[in-house]
Design a protein around this motif. Structure first.
Motif, PDB file in Angstrom:
ATOM      1  N   LEU A 275      -3.683  -0.254 -12.498  1.00 20.10           N
ATOM      2  CA  LEU A 275      -2.260   0.013 -12.658  1.00 20.10           C
ATOM      3  C   LEU A 275      -1.568  -1.208 -13.251  1.00 20.10           C
TER       4      LEU A 275
ATOM      5  N   PHE B  48       2.806   6.473  -5.335  1.00 24.57           N
ATOM      6  CA  PHE B  48       2.425   6.650  -6.742  1.00 24.57           C
ATOM      7  C   PHE B  48       1.351   7.733  -6.861  1.00 24.57           C
TER       8      PHE B  48
ATOM      9  N   ASP C 199      -4.295  -4.778  -8.596  1.00 21.55           N
ATOM     10  CA  ASP C 199      -3.976  -3.720  -9.561  1.00 21.55           C
ATOM     11  C   ASP C 199      -5.032  -2.627  -9.621  1.00 21.55           C
TER      12      ASP C 199
ATOM     13  N   ALA D 124      -6.970   0.173  -2.085  1.00 22.31           N
ATOM     14  CA  ALA D 124      -6.261  -0.549  -3.144  1.00 22.31           C
ATOM     15  C   ALA D 124      -6.388  -2.056  -2.921  1.00 22.31           C
TER      16      ALA D 124
ATOM     17  N   THR E  60       1.697   2.311  -3.450  1.00 29.01           N
ATOM     18  CA  THR E  60       0.510   2.881  -4.093  1.00 29.01           C
ATOM     19  C   THR E  60       0.283   4.316  -3.626  1.00 29.01           C
ATOM     20  N   LYS E  61       0.448   4.560  -2.336  1.00 27.66           N
ATOM     21  CA  LYS E  61       0.302   5.925  -1.807  1.00 27.66           C
ATOM     22  C   LYS E  61       1.320   6.859  -2.444  1.00 27.66           C
TER      23      LYS E  61
ATOM     24  N   MET F 195       0.829  -1.205   0.000  1.00 27.09           N
ATOM     25  CA  MET F 195       0.000   0.000   0.000  1.00 27.09           C
ATOM     26  C   MET F 195       0.873   1.269   0.000  1.00 27.09           C
TER      27      MET F 195
ATOM     28  N   ASN G 186       3.709   0.100 -12.750  1.00 28.86           N
ATOM     29  CA  ASN G 186       3.859   1.465 -12.221  1.00 28.86           C
ATOM     30  C   ASN G 186       3.319   2.557 -13.141  1.00 28.86           C
TER      31      ASN G 186
ATOM     32  N   VAL H 150      -7.315   0.518  -7.808  1.00 31.17           N
ATOM     33  CA  VAL H 150      -7.274   1.529  -6.753  1.00 31.17           C
ATOM     34  C   VAL H 150      -8.487   2.439  -6.911  1.00 31.17           C
TER      35      VAL H 150
END
Length: 137
Positions: free
Chosen positions: A110, A7, A74, A71, A4-5, A1, A113, A76
């Motif tokens: 996603l 990103f 893949d 999330a 993801t944050k 996670m 990336n 979110v």
């Protein structure tokens, strides 16, 4: 996670600045963006910059903030707040100078990336009500 944050913190920087270099970095050339005012999805970094350009034409000072994110694998889901001032024509409505604060719920996929798909659901009724295009109920 945490990845993801990070990103989406970069993505937030991109949408708040319309930085073309960040667009190239964060968005796949094959990405599809489904938006409520467009029958066919927009595509790639250029498509996303089109969305941002449309919002900035009506609200040149618009800024997004992330309120919540979930999330799984893949996918979110992100709930944003958009704030700005109606200083340009938007959906045919001439500038009113009125401030807006509107929620949006966007769903992303996603891959490696990069964003490869977004389905965006901004509260257009709330936005149009705030600029006086639709009467408040």
């Amino acid at each position: 996670m945490e990845a993801t944050k990070e990103f989406f913190n970069q993505f937030l920087q991109f949408i708040n600045t319309a930085d073309e270099d960040l667009a190239q970095q964060l968005i796949s050339p094959a990405a599809k963006f489904h938006v409520p005012f467009q029958a066919d999805p927009l595509q790639g970094p250029k498509g996303y910059l089109t969305i941002i350009g449309m919002m900035r034409s009506g609200f040149p000072d618009i800024q997004w903030s992330i309120e919540e994110m979930i999330a799984e694998n893949d996918k979110v889901a992100v709930r944003f707040t958009m704030k700005g001032t109606h200083k340009g024509t938007f959906f045919g409505v001439p500038a009113t100078g009125k401030p807006i604060a509107v929620s949006a719920m966007n769903f992303y996929r996603l891959y490696e990336n990069q964003i490869i798909e977004e389905v965006g659901q901004p509260d257009l009724l709330g936005l149009l009500t705030q600029i006086g295009a639709v009467p408040a109920i």
